[in-house]
Design an enzyme around this catalytic site. Sequence first.
Site, PDB file in Angstrom:
ATOM      1  N   ARG A  10     -10.277 -11.539   2.685  1.00 36.02           N
ATOM      2  CA  ARG A  10     -11.210 -12.583   2.257  1.00 36.02           C
ATOM      3  C   ARG A  10     -10.565 -13.966   2.287  1.00 36.02           C
ATOM      4  NH1 ARG A  10     -12.144  -9.514  -3.230  1.00 36.02           N
ATOM      5  NH2 ARG A  10     -11.644  -7.871  -1.721  1.00 36.02           N
ATOM      6  N   LYS A  48       0.839  -1.194   0.000  1.00 35.05           N
ATOM      7  CA  LYS A  48       0.000   0.000   0.000  1.00 35.05           C
ATOM      8  C   LYS A  48       0.880   1.253   0.000  1.00 35.05           C
ATOM      9  CE  LYS A  48      -3.765  -1.896   2.883  1.00 35.05           C
ATOM     10  NZ  LYS A  48      -4.935  -1.663   2.031  1.00 35.05           N
TER      11      LYS A  48
END
Length: 460
Positions: free
Chosen positions: A313, A239
């Site tokens: 997820r 990120k």
Amino acid sequence: MTLTFASHTDAAIPLYLIEKGDDAARSALPQSAQIWADANGFDGGLGQCLVVPSSSGAVEIALIGLGSAQARKRKRFGAVSARGKLTEGVYQLASAHTAQITQEFALGWLLEGYRFDRYAKQSTPKAQLVAPEGVDAGQLEAIAAGELTTRDLINTPAEDMGPDELELAARKLADAHGAKISTVLGKALLDQNFPMVHTVGRAATRAPRLIDMRWGDEGPALTLVGKGVCFDTGGLNLKPGGSMGLMKKDMGGAATVLGLAQMIMALGLKLRLRVLIPAVENAVAGNAFRPGDILTSRKGLTVEVNNTDAEGRLVLADALALADEEKPDLIVSMATLTGAARVAVGPDLSPFYATEAGDADALRKGAESSADPVWEMPLWEPYEAMIEPGIADLDNAPKGGFAGSITAALFLKRFVTDTPRYVHFDIYGWNPTAAPGRPKGGVGMGARALLDALPDMLDL
């Protein structure tokens, strides 16, 4: 810190909530208060506060503005912003209102007392409130305590809130309520078939784990699954700094299910509760998982990794597969999962997905009565093809950027095959701007709505 009501006292100061434009309510005040309100321009605007002195200079009564119905829709808990403006003392509601207004004011009053004071002393409101007539004080205090737990966990920086500390928080909660708890740690995740939890967390210096807590031995079975990514660098898909700055909150799903579990246990709901938290740190190292890797999940489904920053997820998938094996009456997952959800509904709403229309209806009702807004999103089956890359059963990060929250929910649903009733919350877990009852920082989302809906959802 405790968020509680004051004990009843005959010396409590009468507190009147005045709706803007309610001339009848103003005329019912003592004449001295009416004169004082007029002299000070008090018109009942939302959050307005006025202390009315006696002839001796002591506080005789206090007035708080409820604003208009439209103003209350635009700012929930708006009236409780007046708490910090009141002088020190014990107050008691003296005006009559609808159950909804009284309940929301009482809960908001408690939440307005929250301060995150682990690292620096924070001033707290001095005014205390006797529980208003008609509200269940014990229930509201239990809800506020659970919310406090959630906020504190999210607000704590990753240095002091890694997988170890998250497990410790879960164990303290279990001990406090007589729950059973176990953990699958490190390489044991591979031995006990939680391969994706291990893969995501293996590059960190703090071992990944699956936390499993159980409470209650009668009633319907509810399993809560919370994403516990204690810090998310994005992995090898690193990120940028601006996006990494808030990643201490990426365990907000775990914090929220722990706060909700605390509410459920404190209130003694007649259900069999299970809480599953895959706790990891998504770090960068030589053994970090890579874009292009194909992982095999606990369910046996293969997953192509097209972005290591879509790791939440992956860990949830193994935990959901475990939950599904037991076939409980209801599985609920909570996760700070996608930026797409924030683009869709902003930071204030909790988007959710439900496989049963009745559960969605119950959540909408629960959200309204608990001042915990939610918004249903569709499990849109035509988008299933977007998560099927061809080279593997599933794609963890479909290209194109469309429907990111929906495709994430569809991905998770693939791991709940034997339990018909499944609800997924894609929450933010953070309040970016200070608001009444909700200071800037970590915040529970969806928990109160779900707590309020559980009696309808599980016939409690």
